[in-house]
Design a protein around this motif. Structure first.
Motif, mmCIF file in Angstrom:
data_model
loop_
_atom_site.group_PDB
_atom_site.id
_atom_site.type_symbol
_atom_site.label_atom_id
_atom_site.label_comp_id
_atom_site.label_asym_id
_atom_site.label_seq_id
_atom_site.Cartn_x
_atom_site.Cartn_y
_atom_site.Cartn_z
ATOM 1 N N ARG A 1 0.509 -1.093 0.005
ATOM 2 C CA ARG A 1 0.091 0.425 0.172
ATOM 3 C C ARG A 1 0.559 0.673 0.336
ATOM 4 N NH1 ARG A 1 -3.516 2.385 4.336
ATOM 5 N NH2 ARG A 1 -4.636 3.862 2.620
ATOM 6 N N PRO A 2 0.892 1.943 -0.820
ATOM 7 C CA PRO A 2 1.604 3.491 -0.932
ATOM 8 C C PRO A 2 1.298 4.640 0.199
ATOM 9 C CG PRO A 2 -0.173 3.715 -2.741
ATOM 10 C CD PRO A 2 -0.311 1.966 -1.955
ATOM 11 N N ARG A 3 2.316 4.945 0.769
ATOM 12 C CA ARG A 3 2.192 5.204 1.652
ATOM 13 C C ARG A 3 1.069 7.282 2.019
ATOM 14 N NH1 ARG A 3 7.786 8.680 3.429
ATOM 15 N NH2 ARG A 3 6.224 10.136 3.858
ATOM 16 N N THR A 4 -0.150 7.269 2.981
ATOM 17 C CA THR A 4 -0.769 8.464 2.563
ATOM 18 C C THR A 4 -0.701 9.468 3.432
ATOM 19 O OG1 THR A 4 -2.174 7.407 4.985
ATOM 20 C CG2 THR A 4 -2.479 6.393 2.601
ATOM 21 N N VAL A 5 0.073 9.350 4.205
ATOM 22 C CA VAL A 5 1.392 10.904 4.816
ATOM 23 C C VAL A 5 2.524 10.900 4.128
ATOM 24 C CG1 VAL A 5 1.846 11.769 7.060
ATOM 25 C CG2 VAL A 5 0.064 10.474 6.205
ATOM 26 N N ASP A 6 2.895 12.105 3.538
ATOM 27 C CA ASP A 6 3.869 12.591 3.006
ATOM 28 C C ASP A 6 4.978 12.765 3.744
ATOM 29 O OD1 ASP A 6 3.262 15.360 3.090
ATOM 30 O OD2 ASP A 6 2.568 15.313 1.060
ATOM 31 N N ASP A 7 6.135 13.095 3.775
ATOM 32 C CA ASP A 7 7.234 13.909 4.186
ATOM 33 C C ASP A 7 6.245 15.479 5.162
ATOM 34 O OD1 ASP A 7 8.691 11.633 4.254
ATOM 35 O OD2 ASP A 7 9.803 12.074 2.142
ATOM 36 N N THR B 1 -2.665 7.860 12.739
ATOM 37 C CA THR B 1 -1.447 8.392 12.317
ATOM 38 C C THR B 1 -0.338 9.483 13.740
ATOM 39 O OG1 THR B 1 -2.528 8.188 10.362
ATOM 40 C CG2 THR B 1 -0.331 10.182 10.205
ATOM 41 N N ARG C 1 1.419 6.854 15.385
ATOM 42 C CA ARG C 1 2.649 5.974 14.754
ATOM 43 C C ARG C 1 3.244 7.496 15.037
ATOM 44 N NH1 ARG C 1 -0.929 3.537 12.217
ATOM 45 N NH2 ARG C 1 -1.013 4.932 10.281
#
Length: 138
Positions: A87-93, A129, A132
């Motif tokens: 699954r691709p990340r849902t929260v970016d840097d 989120t 984490r």
């Protein structure tokens, strides 16, 4: 002694590539996989068949063949880890940076510190989120 199978691809390194590979192989903070791939390419550049390089490094001949070929095709970039499936990340840097900045530099109205729920609502993220990220950054 006659060799069977296809002949190993010759690996010719530029001075810059050799320096970069030696750095990866020697540096303590390099991922162990990248360090081993670097050692494979350096050994291949010093000469020898895939079997000889595999015996010298205590590896499987197929592993040496794979990384030798990948290096010849893509050079040093070919040795780096590729993105894994999933699954691709849902929260970016940028969002994580905003979360950490808000945590350290602001306080909520009517409170002395942020709760995960209040921070999640403030930034439009999920509570899990926020939790984490906070755990990851201590």
């Amino acid at each position: 002694m006659a060799t069977r199978g296809p002949r190993a691809v010759d690996v010719v390194l530029t001075d810059d590539e050799r320096r970069e590979l030696e750095g990866w192989a020697r540096r303590r903070t390099t991922a162990s996989g990248l360090a081993m791939r670097s050692r494979i390419v350096l050994a291949a550049a010093d000469g020898g068949s895939n079997t000889e390089v595999a015996q010298r490094l205590g590896l499987n001949r197929g592993t040496v063949r794979r990384w030798r070929g990948r290096f010849v095709e893509h050079r040093c970039e070919g040795l780096l880890d590729e993105p894994r499936p999933g699954r691709p990340r849902t929260v970016d840097d940028e969002q994580i940076k905003d979360l950490i900045t808000a945590t350290l530099e602001t306080t909520p109205k009517n409170a002395t510190h942020w709760s995960t729920r209040a921070m999640a609502e403030h930034l439009g993220m999920s509570q899990s989120t926020v939790s984490r990220v906070w755990r990851a950054f201590g």
